[in-house]
Design a protein around this motif. Sequence first.
Motif, mmCIF file in Angstrom:
data_model
loop_
_atom_site.group_PDB
_atom_site.id
_atom_site.type_symbol
_atom_site.label_atom_id
_atom_site.label_comp_id
_atom_site.label_asym_id
_atom_site.label_seq_id
_atom_site.Cartn_x
_atom_site.Cartn_y
_atom_site.Cartn_z
ATOM 1 N N GLY A 183 8.690 -4.558 -4.525
ATOM 2 C CA GLY A 183 8.861 -4.246 -5.947
ATOM 3 C C GLY A 183 9.297 -2.817 -6.216
ATOM 4 N N SER A 184 9.598 -2.053 -5.168
ATOM 5 C CA SER A 184 10.020 -0.658 -5.400
ATOM 6 C C SER A 184 11.532 -0.565 -5.645
ATOM 7 C CB SER A 184 9.591 0.241 -4.240
ATOM 8 O OG SER A 184 10.292 -0.096 -3.061
ATOM 9 N N GLY A 217 -7.347 -0.941 -2.016
ATOM 10 C CA GLY A 217 -7.387 -0.658 -0.588
ATOM 11 C C GLY A 217 -7.149 0.802 -0.244
ATOM 12 N N SER A 218 -7.072 1.682 -1.246
ATOM 13 C CA SER A 218 -6.840 3.105 -0.947
ATOM 14 C C SER A 218 -8.164 3.832 -0.682
ATOM 15 C CB SER A 218 -6.053 3.782 -2.072
ATOM 16 O OG SER A 218 -6.823 3.854 -3.248
ATOM 17 N N ASP A 242 -1.474 -1.971 -7.295
ATOM 18 C CA ASP A 242 -1.354 -2.422 -5.905
ATOM 19 C C ASP A 242 -1.377 -1.246 -4.928
ATOM 20 O OD1 ASP A 242 -1.207 -5.307 -6.114
ATOM 21 O OD2 ASP A 242 0.619 -4.960 -7.233
ATOM 22 N N TRP A 243 -1.035 -0.061 -5.417
ATOM 23 C CA TRP A 243 -1.109 1.135 -4.572
ATOM 24 C C TRP A 243 -2.554 1.571 -4.416
ATOM 25 C CZ3 TRP A 243 3.442 4.676 -3.789
ATOM 26 C CH2 TRP A 243 4.651 4.025 -4.055
ATOM 27 N N LYS A 256 5.586 -11.178 -3.525
ATOM 28 C CA LYS A 256 4.634 -10.299 -2.826
ATOM 29 C C LYS A 256 3.493 -11.071 -2.177
ATOM 30 C CE LYS A 256 1.651 -8.855 -6.630
ATOM 31 N NZ LYS A 256 1.299 -7.760 -7.524
ATOM 32 N N TYR A 269 6.804 0.921 -10.173
ATOM 33 C CA TYR A 269 5.899 0.796 -9.029
ATOM 34 C C TYR A 269 4.559 0.264 -9.539
ATOM 35 C CZ TYR A 269 9.228 4.272 -7.144
ATOM 36 O OH TYR A 269 10.354 4.955 -6.760
ATOM 37 N N MET A 290 3.899 8.876 6.221
ATOM 38 C CA MET A 290 4.130 8.353 4.868
ATOM 39 C C MET A 290 2.824 8.378 4.070
ATOM 40 S SD MET A 290 5.871 4.756 3.644
ATOM 41 C CE MET A 290 5.880 4.296 1.889
ATOM 42 N N MET A 291 1.714 7.971 4.702
ATOM 43 C CA MET A 291 0.421 7.985 3.998
ATOM 44 C C MET A 291 0.048 9.415 3.592
ATOM 45 S SD MET A 291 -1.850 5.264 6.211
ATOM 46 C CE MET A 291 -1.066 3.769 6.826
ATOM 47 N N TYR A 342 -3.307 2.902 3.845
ATOM 48 C CA TYR A 342 -2.545 2.443 2.688
ATOM 49 C C TYR A 342 -1.586 1.350 3.162
ATOM 50 C CZ TYR A 342 -3.995 7.100 1.007
ATOM 51 O OH TYR A 342 -4.705 8.219 0.665
ATOM 52 N N SER A 343 -1.476 0.290 2.387
ATOM 53 C CA SER A 343 -0.621 -0.821 2.786
ATOM 54 C C SER A 343 0.830 -0.523 2.395
ATOM 55 C CB SER A 343 -1.098 -2.106 2.128
ATOM 56 O OG SER A 343 -0.257 -3.161 2.532
ATOM 57 N N LEU A 344 1.562 0.093 3.320
ATOM 58 C CA LEU A 344 2.936 0.513 3.015
ATOM 59 C C LEU A 344 3.765 -0.643 2.491
ATOM 60 C CD1 LEU A 344 3.774 2.872 5.988
ATOM 61 C CD2 LEU A 344 2.494 3.309 3.902
ATOM 62 N N LYS A 345 3.578 -1.837 3.087
ATOM 63 C CA LYS A 345 4.411 -2.952 2.647
ATOM 64 C C LYS A 345 4.157 -3.270 1.174
ATOM 65 C CE LYS A 345 1.482 -6.849 4.040
ATOM 66 N NZ LYS A 345 1.195 -7.406 2.689
ATOM 67 N N ASP A 346 2.897 -3.174 0.757
ATOM 68 C CA ASP A 346 2.612 -3.463 -0.650
ATOM 69 C C ASP A 346 3.158 -2.370 -1.570
ATOM 70 O OD1 ASP A 346 1.221 -6.015 -0.574
ATOM 71 O OD2 ASP A 346 -0.299 -4.964 0.566
ATOM 72 N N TRP A 347 3.347 -1.185 -1.028
ATOM 73 C CA TRP A 347 3.942 -0.099 -1.813
ATOM 74 C C TRP A 347 5.444 -0.330 -1.964
ATOM 75 C CZ3 TRP A 347 1.382 5.086 -2.354
ATOM 76 C CH2 TRP A 347 0.006 4.994 -2.117
ATOM 77 N N LEU A 348 6.046 -0.946 -0.957
ATOM 78 C CA LEU A 348 7.496 -1.100 -0.955
ATOM 79 C C LEU A 348 7.959 -2.353 -1.688
ATOM 80 C CD1 LEU A 348 7.887 0.194 2.648
ATOM 81 C CD2 LEU A 348 8.967 1.227 0.651
#
Lengths: 483, 483
Positions: A198-199, B198-199, B194-195, A161, B190, B438-439, A190-196
């Motif tokens: 490790g998903s 930055g939120s 990390d989610w 990551k 998840y 998505m957000m 929201y940082s979509l890449k960081d959400w994805l």
Amino acid sequence: MIAPNVLKKIREIVASDHYHDSLEHRIAYSYDGTPLISQLPDAVVLPRSVEDVSALLKFANEERFGVVPRGSGSGLSGGSIPGENTIVLVFTGWNRILEIDRANMTMWVEPGVITSQVHKAAEESGLFYPPDPGSMNICTLGGNVAENAGGLRGLKYGVTKNYVMGMEVVLPTGDVPFSGGKSMKDVAGYSLKDWLIGSEGTLGVFTRILLKLVPPPQEARTLAAYYNSVGDAAETVSAIIAAHVVPATLEFLDNTTIRCVEEYANLGLPVTAGAMLLIEVDGRKEEVAEDSIQVREIAESHKAKQVLVSKTVLEADRLKAARRSAFAALARLRPTTILEDVTVPRSEVAVMVESIRRSAAKHGLTIGTFGHAGDGNLHPTCLIDERDTDEVSRAENAFEEIFREAIRLGGTITGEHGVGLAKKKFLPLQVGNAGIEMMRKIKESLDPNDVLNPGKIISTKPRCEGILPRTRDQIQRFEGAYI
Amino acid sequence: MIAPNVLKKIREIVASDHYHDSLEHRIAYSYDGTPLISQLPDAVVLPRSVEDVSALLKFANEERFGVVPRGSGSGLSGGSIPGENTIVLVFTGWNRILEIDRANMTMWVEPGVITSQVHKAAEESGLFYPPDPGSMNICTLGGNVAENAGGLRGLKYGVTKNYVMGMEVVLPTGDVPFSGGKSMKDVAGYSLKDWLIGSEGTLGVFTRILLKLVPPPQEARTLAAYYNSVGDAAETVSAIIAAHVVPATLEFLDNTTIRCVEEYANLGLPVTAGAMLLIEVDGRKEEVAEDSIQVREIAESHKAKQVLVSKTVLEADRLKAARRSAFAALARLRPTTILEDVTVPRSEVAVMVESIRRSAAKHGLTIGTFGHAGDGNLHPTCLIDERDTDEVSRAENAFEEIFREAIRLGGTITGEHGVGLAKKKFLPLQVGNAGIEMMRKIKESLDPNDVLNPGKIISTKPRCEGILPRTRDQIQRFEGAYI
């Protein structure tokens, strides 16, 4: 089973030569690197384009079948094993390196590129891609990102990551957002890449990945230290960290592993040693010189019986071979190898290793432990015969104890392999009901019909529970399918 | 307005001396560091415990009022500005450092601790917490995590998210999961932490934060280089990176900023210089010596008119003062300072700086640009009088051009300040409809009643749109409230 008319439509979406449903194909994609579990998909699909992936996911939502993305299938938690009513999407053909941007030190790759090819391409451009999972010669980048793979260099360089700057991704709904980019900083929403990352393939299918590269270290040197006791080795690890030396790798092997490696590879390891540390320091010339002297002194003052320092790359490779061959060496002992990856705070490594040893003795099992001691990331590796249901059951009990102990010590049930199917049962112990509930809400909001890699991490629908322990009976039935 | 009986219940939850609804209190918490926008909350609450926070959020879901968490309010995107029907939760009193664990190099803090206090505490333990946002002497760690704050050291050391290992968090529903821990690697499900990083306070309220510390650099040296043109400075930046030198900071100031700083601080800066680079190299003794020589040579070979190298800490501080005082120096010029933070791939810095200059000229505005050139993170700072509606409108037009140009260059509308209220309008340009969608789904799944920091990043409900440009009229009305 997915209905024949639905399968026909899937075949039409990707063109017939990219669709397979013969038993041979289905068996080939029924398992990954995880022992004891496997399940046949209904079809195997090789998507040709982002549009194919999007169209398949949209259709999956209409017809409610599952879609399981995979690369090489080297995963160790069952993350790419199909469930009932699923098709497998195979990305091994998406293996191109699309761009290397030296000015911004980035690399665009397709998800099916092999990790060691990324290393090679970076090196050829005078740059460095640090993440080095043990399976780097066979695993794919998409899988690395999906599992947030670690590796030997995690202590100094971090994990996958830390090197993903952006991605094009197909969401479960078939939408294709792009997240991130070549900017070093980005906090736009929201940082979509960081959400994805490790998903585990449950929230999106990566179709292009933007990697961060760094300047390579100028030099590296490898040291090996042998100890009578695990405790002395663990204290050396703590002392190295306390001295503010940050080695690139700080690996540990216990006596069982040392013996197996020596028998397998004849490296001249002292088979009576209770533990071995393998340490690589890298960086500037002076840094490497200073650090290797300091590491040697620390090891010796913590009762190392012998410390070897590589003088050449060849000698370093020879020392590192001990660690790189640990898995293969252990796997030779018995038909089935269960490689786990509990991780604890660095200060608890000795306690955790001793606890693994006790669980192995209590349940009459052979467990060799090696791993990334600098990260507290241990790989207790249990050697059994999966046809012996009693032994399988004893191994399961031992690992339950080991997972509970890791959590008790403030650690985790998985440091780099993921939850997948194999550890779903234990996740609530670690993250609690509120944690599971949050994960479930996110999965449901992004994948309301549970079409993408169903049944993994958190079970949202029973139909995709998917764990099929391969008992003797089941194996016979499975093997019968070949006839 | 929140109904009086609901406010009464809120007061009962936290005890009356932790609840305020006087106009003075409401005005004090109606704004943050962002110019042009402010709005009165209905009440100001100082929670005493995690239980208070959880109870307030549960009650907010029952009664559908908004809850806006905040620390010092130094944010620059309006992330902590209240909306209609909201209460503000103030965490500045939660300012304790709870634990420093030297063996694992971690620190537990409360969210209201000031960032520079974290630096100091780490240093006293012989360790180092790298993130250093410009506001580090006043901003709070909770806000840093909510915005994923950057800082000057981003190029070498990364940003806040690289140093958050775990957190206790209250979700919008009032649930209190814990995510992460002292393990260096953790891929169990998840990664909630990390989610949440930055939120921007929209998905959870941090109540305890676990930070990662690192060994401190042994030495540091500061260099200043002056140029005729921005292009030469930008080429120096690229050449430093290409030479694989990674400075701790690589800062840029344009002519407008240099002139303002000199007028403000009398540092002896050459006011005719077109651009200035401020470079700090750190690390081992030899590394610092080598790197500073190399940086000097690169600067000179890229047409630097003058290069200064600090010989003492005092000299270094003097050089660094130019950068640290840039904001204050510019802010003196006019009543209102709009500090932006577009970020582009490093290779595009010169193009972006020139584009900012053109937009300023076109709209008849004074814009000084400084920032983190090594990260491509620029702070175009526009100086206006907010009572002049025409000038406000010209500034808005100029920034729209600047944001569009950053996106065109593969960059972002915000590198480290967040979207908040101020940049909501521009987010879809960058992340597209699929990204926004998505957000929105994630926000709705975790906060179905839109109670936590409503109206930020993505608007889910019109009632919390919340942008109140302070036109002359509005300011008069606002000021009238004091009487």
